[in-house]
Write a protein that holds these residues in place. Structure first.
Motif, mmCIF file in Angstrom:
data_model
loop_
_atom_site.group_PDB
_atom_site.id
_atom_site.type_symbol
_atom_site.label_atom_id
_atom_site.label_comp_id
_atom_site.label_asym_id
_atom_site.label_seq_id
_atom_site.Cartn_x
_atom_site.Cartn_y
_atom_site.Cartn_z
ATOM 1 N N LYS A 241 -5.871 -98.010 90.724
ATOM 2 C CA LYS A 241 -6.731 -97.755 91.888
ATOM 3 C C LYS A 241 -8.193 -98.006 91.528
ATOM 4 O O LYS A 241 -8.922 -98.688 92.250
ATOM 5 N N ALA B 171 -0.936 -85.325 102.366
ATOM 6 C CA ALA B 171 -0.737 -84.014 101.726
ATOM 7 C C ALA B 171 -0.405 -84.175 100.244
ATOM 8 O O ALA B 171 -1.230 -83.864 99.383
ATOM 9 N N GLY C 80 -6.135 -80.754 104.438
ATOM 10 C CA GLY C 80 -7.134 -80.536 103.399
ATOM 11 C C GLY C 80 -8.217 -81.585 103.512
ATOM 12 O O GLY C 80 -8.442 -82.177 104.576
ATOM 13 N N GLY D 9 -12.520 -83.782 92.275
ATOM 14 C CA GLY D 9 -11.574 -82.869 92.926
ATOM 15 C C GLY D 9 -10.245 -83.539 93.248
ATOM 16 O O GLY D 9 -10.085 -84.742 93.096
ATOM 17 N N ASP D 10 -9.291 -82.741 93.647
ATOM 18 C CA ASP D 10 -7.989 -83.210 94.137
ATOM 19 C C ASP D 10 -7.403 -82.001 94.866
ATOM 20 O O ASP D 10 -8.159 -81.106 95.283
#
Ligand code: NDP
Length: 451
Positions: A115, A325, A241, A166-167
């Motif tokens: 990625k 998600a 989220g 973050g994740d």
């Protein structure tokens, strides 16, 4: 189908990493795409290049002890997998979720390597996390956990070494606590060591929005190849989220009608269109369960909640599906339901949310399918923009940052589409993303010698 020589590589990976099904799945998917590359370029099989790409450079596992609000000592396990640094410092998020284990972090780090290569930016791949569950924990508990986690992690990271973000379960609050502890331990205001920071701590405008916006830009570009757009389309986004909320926001801005979102407790449908402010209130302010959306909205026709286990969000008919998600949340069965309901495009906001059976089902039915490693790359790309701003002690406007993001997503889309065509599989974004990402990493590794 997988090429014989690549099958040997896969067999080694399976043998060396037992009990890690998500990692096996991610490696298999990439190796399946590489048959066409090694047919054209057998030299990629030299010097164990592909074997080396499948083996992380370094894996760190550590104890995270902390004290809860009742004074009890709790123990969690921390991970950081530094997968590949050929293109730049390791870069990839930190996940706090009870399901986290080394196999999940390895799959995420492997995906992240390709990625990051696809973004065209100078960043390697890594991922980290812990089996800590922040849900139901007080702010004080989350802070103490983050401080303990960083007390070990700080030895292994740095702006030129490894730059986490973050994740799942790690947003602005957690990044703030970790950055605070890093600064305290190192006595350095090294803003470039973490991304996703608050604006006044060197964060970037549009970082919070970037993954969801980026996925939406990618899907918009993909729809454009068939003279379609989001305008007037019914959209279903799983999760609620960071990635999901900003996918909803951008899909709505592009004229789409988002009718369903979810969390691990179930999903809500609002036929009138999800009210974004209400969703943000429930999730970003109250940190509540998704059915609270309906309690706050009040009685309304066409708005209802289905509990987890009593149905799937993918039963809701839509034109565009954006799974945002977690991994393997969209099964072959779900994909067949979506196809029967005439879905035209799928954009993966999450990492590997569709099972291999689901991906095959979409592709066989001619559904436009954007794999996560391309479609959700906007988050890490904007993290790299945050690193650029930190390095130059600058802060860009929202518009400037978003326009860079839009340009990067357009380039990733075009790279995947062009590569798929070049390798004889037009419209196959999975193949395009895997090959384009691989070639960039492989070329760079070759320049560096056998390391
Ligand atoms: P968040 O923690 O902000 O949100 C995750 C959402 O998914 C929540 O609604 C959560 O529900 C739901 N969810 C998580 N695990 C499960 C599960 N096992 N079953 C059902 N629902 C679940 O995470 P993000 O939005 O940041 O991440 C979502 C996905 O996007 C992940 O795959 C992540 O790797 C990927 N991603 C994130 C990026 C980012 O910038 N944040 C960048 C690129 C990819 P609940 O609260 O009930 O657990």
């Amino acid at each position: 189908m997988i090429d014989d020589k690549l099958q040997t590589v896969l067999d080694q990976v399976l043998q060396r990493n037992p009990g890690e099904p998500e990692f096996h799945q991610a490696v298999r998917e990439v190796l399946e795409s590489l048959g066409r590359v090694v047919a054209k370029r057998p030299d990629y099989l030299d010097q164990a290049l592909i074997e080396r790409i499948c083996e992380p450079e370094r894996q760190i596992i550590f104890r995270v002890p902390w004290v809860d609000d009742k004074g009890q000592v709790q123990i969690n396990r921390g991970f950081r997998v530094q997968f590949n640094s050929a293109l730049g410092p390791y870069k990839g998020g930190i996940r706090f979720h009870p399901s986290v284990n080394i196999g999940i972090i390895k799959f995420l780090g492997f995906e992240q390597t390709f990625k990051n290569a696809l973004t065209g930016m100078p960043i390697g791949g890594g991922k980290g996390g812990s089996d800590f569950d922040p849900r139901g924990r007080s702010d004080g508990e989350v802070m103490r956990f983050c401080q303990s986690f960083m007390t070990e992690l700080h030895r292994h990271i740095g702006e030129y070494t490894d730059v986490p973000a973050g994740d799942i379960g790690v947003g602005g609050r957690e990044i703030g606590y970790m950055f605070g502890q890093y600064k305290r331990l190192t006595n350095r205001y090294e803003a470039g060591v973490l991304t996703g920071k608050a604006l006044f701590n060197g964060g970037s405008r549009a970082r919070k929005e970037a993954t969801g916006y980026g996925n939406t830009y990618f899907v918009q570009a993909m729809l454009g190849t068939r003279n379609e757009s989001f305008d007037g389309k019914k959209v279903v986004v799983s999760g609620s989220g960071n990635v999901a909320i900003y996918s909803v926001e951008k899909a709505q801005a592009f004229g789409g009608k988002v009718i369903a979102v979810s969390d691990s407790s179930g999903y809500i449908v609002d036929e009138a269109g999800i009210e974004l402010d209400l969703l943000k209130q429930v999730k970003e302010v109250r940190r509540a369960r998704i059915d609270e959306y309906l309690q706050l909205k009040g009685e309304s026709r066409g708005a209802y909640f289905i509990k987890a286990g009593e149905g799937s969000i993918w039963d809701v008919p839509c034109d565009v599906a954006m799974p945002s998600a977690t991994q393997n949340e969209l099964t072959g069965h779900d994909a067949r339901t979506l196809v029967a309901n005439k879905v035209i495009a799928v954009g993966e906001g999450a990492n590997m949310p569709s099972t291999p059976d689901a991906v095959r089902t979409f592709q066989a039915a001619g559904v436009m399918f954007a794999p996560g490693k391309a479609a959700n790359a906007g988050g890490v790309a904007t993290s790299a923009l945050e690193m650029q701003q930190n390095a130059s002690r600058d802060s860009w406007s929202f518009e400037q940052t978003e326009s860079r993001l839009a340009e990067i997503m357009r380039t990733i889309h075009d790279t995947c589409a062009r590569t798929a065509e070049e390798y004889g599989a037009p419209g196959d974004y999975v193949l395009g993303a895997n090959i384009a990402g691989f070639v960039r990493v492989a070329e760079s590794m070759r320049e560096l010698g056998v390391i």
